[in-house]
Design a protein around this motif. Structure first.
Motif, PDB file in Angstrom:
ATOM      1  N   ASP A 108      26.594  64.204  39.517  1.00 14.43           N
ATOM      2  CA  ASP A 108      27.996  63.884  39.285  1.00 14.43           C
ATOM      3  C   ASP A 108      28.148  62.427  38.871  1.00 14.43           C
ATOM      4  O   ASP A 108      27.566  61.538  39.498  1.00 14.43           O
ATOM      5  CB  ASP A 108      28.770  64.138  40.589  1.00 14.43           C
ATOM      6  N   ASN A 109      28.898  62.179  37.811  1.00 15.20           N
ATOM      7  CA  ASN A 109      29.190  60.819  37.360  1.00 15.20           C
ATOM      8  C   ASN A 109      30.480  60.373  38.034  1.00 15.20           C
ATOM      9  O   ASN A 109      31.545  60.908  37.771  1.00 15.20           O
ATOM     10  CB  ASN A 109      29.349  60.806  35.832  1.00 15.20           C
ATOM     11  N   ASN A 110      30.402  59.383  38.897  1.00 16.59           N
ATOM     12  CA  ASN A 110      31.564  58.893  39.644  1.00 16.59           C
ATOM     13  C   ASN A 110      32.108  57.573  39.105  1.00 16.59           C
ATOM     14  O   ASN A 110      32.922  56.932  39.763  1.00 16.59           O
ATOM     15  CB  ASN A 110      31.207  58.730  41.125  1.00 16.59           C
ATOM     16  N   THR A 111      31.677  57.163  37.900  1.00 20.60           N
ATOM     17  CA  THR A 111      32.089  55.873  37.359  1.00 20.60           C
ATOM     18  C   THR A 111      33.442  55.920  36.658  1.00 20.60           C
ATOM     19  O   THR A 111      34.064  54.875  36.473  1.00 20.60           O
ATOM     20  CB  THR A 111      31.059  55.337  36.346  1.00 20.60           C
ATOM     21  N   GLY A 112      33.865  57.091  36.216  1.00 21.95           N
ATOM     22  CA  GLY A 112      35.100  57.195  35.442  1.00 21.95           C
ATOM     23  C   GLY A 112      34.898  56.855  33.974  1.00 21.95           C
ATOM     24  O   GLY A 112      35.856  56.777  33.217  1.00 21.95           O
ATOM     25  N   ALA A 113      33.650  56.634  33.550  1.00 20.41           N
ATOM     26  CA  ALA A 113      33.332  56.297  32.160  1.00 20.41           C
ATOM     27  C   ALA A 113      32.103  57.090  31.721  1.00 20.41           C
ATOM     28  O   ALA A 113      31.287  57.499  32.543  1.00 20.41           O
ATOM     29  CB  ALA A 113      33.072  54.799  32.027  1.00 20.41           C
ATOM     30  N   THR A 114      31.960  57.286  30.441  1.00 22.95           N
ATOM     31  CA  THR A 114      30.798  57.987  29.909  1.00 22.95           C
ATOM     32  C   THR A 114      29.548  57.133  30.100  1.00 22.95           C
ATOM     33  O   THR A 114      29.547  55.944  29.787  1.00 22.95           O
ATOM     34  CB  THR A 114      31.006  58.315  28.415  1.00 22.95           C
ATOM     35  N   LYS A 115      28.504  57.753  30.614  1.00 20.03           N
ATOM     36  CA  LYS A 115      27.221  57.091  30.834  1.00 20.03           C
ATOM     37  C   LYS A 115      26.111  58.001  30.323  1.00 20.03           C
ATOM     38  O   LYS A 115      26.252  59.230  30.286  1.00 20.03           O
ATOM     39  CB  LYS A 115      26.966  56.820  32.330  1.00 20.03           C
ATOM     40  N   TYR A 116      24.982  57.391  29.958  1.00 19.71           N
ATOM     41  CA  TYR A 116      23.794  58.181  29.654  1.00 19.71           C
ATOM     42  C   TYR A 116      23.239  58.662  30.986  1.00 19.71           C
ATOM     43  O   TYR A 116      23.032  57.864  31.906  1.00 19.71           O
ATOM     44  CB  TYR A 116      22.739  57.354  28.913  1.00 19.71           C
ATOM     45  N   MET A 117      23.002  59.960  31.097  1.00 28.16           N
ATOM     46  CA  MET A 117      22.481  60.533  32.339  1.00 28.16           C
ATOM     47  C   MET A 117      21.341  61.492  32.021  1.00 28.16           C
ATOM     48  O   MET A 117      21.371  62.192  31.010  1.00 28.16           O
ATOM     49  CB  MET A 117      23.589  61.278  33.086  1.00 28.16           C
ATOM     50  N   ASN A 136      24.989  61.859  27.042  1.00 27.48           N
ATOM     51  CA  ASN A 136      26.105  61.003  27.456  1.00 27.48           C
ATOM     52  C   ASN A 136      27.169  61.884  28.093  1.00 27.48           C
ATOM     53  O   ASN A 136      27.717  62.757  27.422  1.00 27.48           O
ATOM     54  CB  ASN A 136      26.661  60.250  26.253  1.00 27.48           C
ATOM     55  N   PHE A 137      27.427  61.639  29.376  1.00 29.96           N
ATOM     56  CA  PHE A 137      28.336  62.488  30.134  1.00 29.96           C
ATOM     57  C   PHE A 137      29.402  61.648  30.839  1.00 29.96           C
ATOM     58  O   PHE A 137      29.093  60.617  31.422  1.00 29.96           O
ATOM     59  CB  PHE A 137      27.580  63.299  31.184  1.00 29.96           C
ATOM     60  N   SER A 138      30.623  62.132  30.810  1.00 34.52           N
ATOM     61  CA  SER A 138      31.693  61.457  31.533  1.00 34.52           C
ATOM     62  C   SER A 138      31.920  62.089  32.901  1.00 34.52           C
ATOM     63  O   SER A 138      32.539  61.474  33.764  1.00 34.52           O
ATOM     64  CB  SER A 138      32.992  61.498  30.731  1.00 34.52           C
ATOM     65  N   GLN A 139      31.398  63.313  33.106  1.00 32.69           N
ATOM     66  CA  GLN A 139      31.655  63.995  34.369  1.00 32.69           C
ATOM     67  C   GLN A 139      30.385  64.331  35.142  1.00 32.69           C
ATOM     68  O   GLN A 139      30.276  63.979  36.301  1.00 32.69           O
ATOM     69  CB  GLN A 139      32.483  65.246  34.120  1.00 32.69           C
ATOM     70  N   TYR A 140      29.441  65.014  34.527  1.00 33.49           N
ATOM     71  CA  TYR A 140      28.214  65.352  35.251  1.00 33.49           C
ATOM     72  C   TYR A 140      27.126  65.822  34.306  1.00 33.49           C
ATOM     73  O   TYR A 140      27.400  66.259  33.194  1.00 33.49           O
ATOM     74  CB  TYR A 140      28.460  66.423  36.318  1.00 33.49           C
ATOM     75  N   ALA A 141      25.879  65.713  34.773  1.00 36.49           N
ATOM     76  CA  ALA A 141      24.726  66.294  34.095  1.00 36.49           C
ATOM     77  C   ALA A 141      24.322  67.522  34.889  1.00 36.49           C
ATOM     78  O   ALA A 141      24.381  67.529  36.113  1.00 36.49           O
ATOM     79  CB  ALA A 141      23.581  65.289  34.027  1.00 36.49           C
ATOM     80  N   GLY A 142      23.897  68.559  34.193  1.00 36.88           N
ATOM     81  CA  GLY A 142      23.502  69.797  34.835  1.00 36.88           C
ATOM     82  C   GLY A 142      24.516  70.880  34.568  1.00 36.88           C
ATOM     83  O   GLY A 142      25.430  70.676  33.765  1.00 36.88           O
ATOM     84  N   PRO A 143      24.400  71.991  35.209  1.00 37.59           N
ATOM     85  CA  PRO A 143      23.384  72.304  36.211  1.00 37.59           C
ATOM     86  C   PRO A 143      22.008  72.502  35.581  1.00 37.59           C
ATOM     87  O   PRO A 143      21.895  72.958  34.451  1.00 37.59           O
ATOM     88  CB  PRO A 143      23.887  73.611  36.820  1.00 37.59           C
ATOM     89  N   THR A 161      23.776  53.103  28.396  1.00 36.82           N
ATOM     90  CA  THR A 161      23.441  53.806  27.161  1.00 36.82           C
ATOM     91  C   THR A 161      21.994  54.260  27.252  1.00 36.82           C
ATOM     92  O   THR A 161      21.233  53.745  28.076  1.00 36.82           O
ATOM     93  CB  THR A 161      23.609  52.911  25.913  1.00 36.82           C
ATOM     94  N   SER A 162      21.592  55.181  26.376  1.00 42.41           N
ATOM     95  CA  SER A 162      20.213  55.668  26.420  1.00 42.41           C
ATOM     96  C   SER A 162      19.211  54.564  26.105  1.00 42.41           C
ATOM     97  O   SER A 162      18.071  54.610  26.574  1.00 42.41           O
ATOM     98  CB  SER A 162      20.027  56.837  25.447  1.00 42.41           C
ATOM     99  N   SER A 163      19.618  53.569  25.338  1.00 42.54           N
ATOM    100  CA  SER A 163      18.696  52.491  24.982  1.00 42.54           C
ATOM    101  C   SER A 163      18.720  51.319  25.966  1.00 42.54           C
ATOM    102  O   SER A 163      17.960  50.362  25.803  1.00 42.54           O
ATOM    103  CB  SER A 163      19.011  51.989  23.567  1.00 42.54           C
ATOM    104  N   SER A 165      17.828  48.944  28.874  1.00 39.52           N
ATOM    105  CA  SER A 165      16.552  48.735  29.551  1.00 39.52           C
ATOM    106  C   SER A 165      16.702  48.759  31.066  1.00 39.52           C
ATOM    107  O   SER A 165      15.715  48.870  31.791  1.00 39.52           O
ATOM    108  CB  SER A 165      15.927  47.413  29.101  1.00 39.52           C
ATOM    109  N   THR A 166      17.930  48.677  31.546  1.00 35.16           N
ATOM    110  CA  THR A 166      18.198  48.659  32.981  1.00 35.16           C
ATOM    111  C   THR A 166      18.885  49.951  33.397  1.00 35.16           C
ATOM    112  O   THR A 166      19.850  50.384  32.762  1.00 35.16           O
ATOM    113  CB  THR A 166      19.114  47.473  33.335  1.00 35.16           C
ATOM    114  N   SER A 167      18.403  50.536  34.464  1.00 34.58           N
ATOM    115  CA  SER A 167      19.019  51.744  35.020  1.00 34.58           C
ATOM    116  C   SER A 167      20.043  51.371  36.073  1.00 34.58           C
ATOM    117  O   SER A 167      19.805  50.498  36.901  1.00 34.58           O
ATOM    118  CB  SER A 167      17.964  52.639  35.663  1.00 34.58           C
ATOM    119  N   LEU A 168      21.181  52.043  36.039  1.00 37.27           N
ATOM    120  CA  LEU A 168      22.165  51.914  37.114  1.00 37.27           C
ATOM    121  C   LEU A 168      21.701  52.723  38.317  1.00 37.27           C
ATOM    122  O   LEU A 168      21.915  52.343  39.461  1.00 37.27           O
ATOM    123  CB  LEU A 168      23.535  52.403  36.643  1.00 37.27           C
TER     124      LEU A 168
END
Length: 179
Positions: A108-117, A136-143, A161-163, A165-168
């Motif tokens: 689940d993406n809890n940031t409220g913004a689109t993120k690479y997941m 790139n998902f604004s809500q969730y990756a999966g199932p 973003t997918s590029s 270098s740092t992971s959240l």
């Protein structure tokens, strides 16, 4: 009742049905199809932290269970990267099919913004294929589903973003109970 009142009631009912229908199609961050009162079946091996996450956000836990499908029980849930700095929530569900453990995960993406997941489940077998969902998902990756997942691993990665270098978030957890 007058025709005008009947027409008004029918119109109001039609709007309510449309709103409820839209809610039924939402994602894990929203209300589940069966609603929060349906409850999530917890796996007997679910730890206290998992139970606390499910109790704190039963709607998300139930919605993720609906996405996984029938028969899955919540085995593991964690706020990532920490409970205090939650950017995502990893939900892991299992079910016994015959003599094998099947796994399903939702990130689940809890940031409220689109993120690479990226969400991946890999078996603990030589030559076993992983199952994954990334983008790139604004809500969730999966199932993401994996049959015969005994002792497998779930990887959950989130970046701006997918590029990047740092992971959240960069977490690896067990998909099922393992001896």
């Amino acid at each position: 009742m007058t025709k005008e009142i009947k027409l008004l009631l029918r119109s109001t009912l039609a709007v309510l049905v449309a709103v409820v229908g839209c809610l039924a199609l939402t994602t894990p961050q929203a209300v589940a199809i069966n609603g929060p009162s349906a409850g999530v079946k917890l796996n007997a091996g679910a730890n206290a932290d998992t139970r606390a996450v499910a109790a704190a956000d039963p709607q998300a836990a139930q919605a993720a269970a609906v996405e996984c499908g029938t028969g899955y029980e919540l085995r593991y849930a964690e706020r990532l990267p920490t409970a205090e700095n939650r950017l995502g929530t990893l939900f892991s569900y299992t079910k016994m099919t015959g003599s094998r453990w099947d796994a399903c995960a939702i990130f689940d993406n809890n940031t409220g913004a689109t993120k690479y997941m990226k969400l991946k489940i890999c078996p603990n077998t030589v030559g076993g294929a992983c199952a994954q969902d990334e983008g790139n998902f604004s809500q969730y990756a999966g199932p993401v589903h994996l049959t015969n997942a005994m002792c497998g691993d779930i990887t959950a990665i989130m970046k701006n973003t997918s590029s990047s270098s740092t992971s959240l978030i960069n977490a690896i957890r067990g998909a099922t109970a393992c001896n």
